[in-house]
Design a protein around this motif. Sequence first.
Motif, PDB file in Angstrom:
ATOM      1  N   LEU A  83      -2.392 -13.672   6.910  1.00 12.59           N
ATOM      2  CA  LEU A  83      -1.399 -13.331   5.882  1.00 12.59           C
ATOM      3  C   LEU A  83      -1.760 -12.041   5.169  1.00 12.59           C
ATOM      4  CD1 LEU A  83      -0.613 -16.827   4.306  1.00 12.59           C
ATOM      5  CD2 LEU A  83       0.834 -15.459   5.817  1.00 12.59           C
ATOM      6  N   LEU A  84      -3.037 -11.843   4.887  1.00 12.25           N
ATOM      7  CA  LEU A  84      -3.480 -10.600   4.252  1.00 12.25           C
ATOM      8  C   LEU A  84      -3.180  -9.408   5.155  1.00 12.25           C
ATOM      9  CD1 LEU A  84      -4.995  -9.137   1.964  1.00 12.25           C
ATOM     10  CD2 LEU A  84      -7.100  -9.544   3.252  1.00 12.25           C
ATOM     11  N   ARG A  85      -3.502  -9.564   6.436  1.00  8.40           N
ATOM     12  CA  ARG A  85      -3.232  -8.481   7.386  1.00  8.40           C
ATOM     13  C   ARG A  85      -1.740  -8.191   7.474  1.00  8.40           C
ATOM     14  NH1 ARG A  85      -7.471 -10.487  12.015  1.00  8.40           N
ATOM     15  NH2 ARG A  85      -9.294  -9.601  10.996  1.00  8.40           N
ATOM     16  N   GLN A  86      -0.965  -9.244   7.524  1.00  5.33           N
ATOM     17  CA  GLN A  86       0.494  -9.085   7.635  1.00  5.33           C
ATOM     18  C   GLN A  86       1.073  -8.413   6.390  1.00  5.33           C
ATOM     19  OE1 GLN A  86       2.865 -12.758   7.582  1.00  5.33           O
ATOM     20  NE2 GLN A  86       3.752 -12.049   9.522  1.00  5.33           N
ATOM     21  N   ALA A  87       0.593  -8.802   5.213  1.00  5.87           N
ATOM     22  CA  ALA A  87       1.149  -8.280   3.968  1.00  5.87           C
ATOM     23  C   ALA A  87       0.664  -6.871   3.648  1.00  5.87           C
ATOM     24  CB  ALA A  87       0.795  -9.205   2.806  1.00  5.87           C
TER      25      ALA A  87
END
Length: 70
Positions: A41-45
């Motif tokens: 999620l961090l990578r995606q955001a």
Amino acid sequence: MASAEVAGRVLHMAGEERRLVSDPALVRPVDVPVVEGDAGLLRQATGWEPRLDLDTTLADVLAECAQRVG
């Protein structure tokens, strides 16, 4: 990756052949047995990607400790 696996890697990198053993007497009822995370999620955001792999990070920590100790 479990903390025991990380600790095992550090021992191996330090040239220590030791067996890690948990002492049940030191485990508290409120201790969380397993904590897992996913940086997806961090990578995606944010588009964040790690620049160093775990082994490089552990080697850097060992080198810093060795320098401070002696």
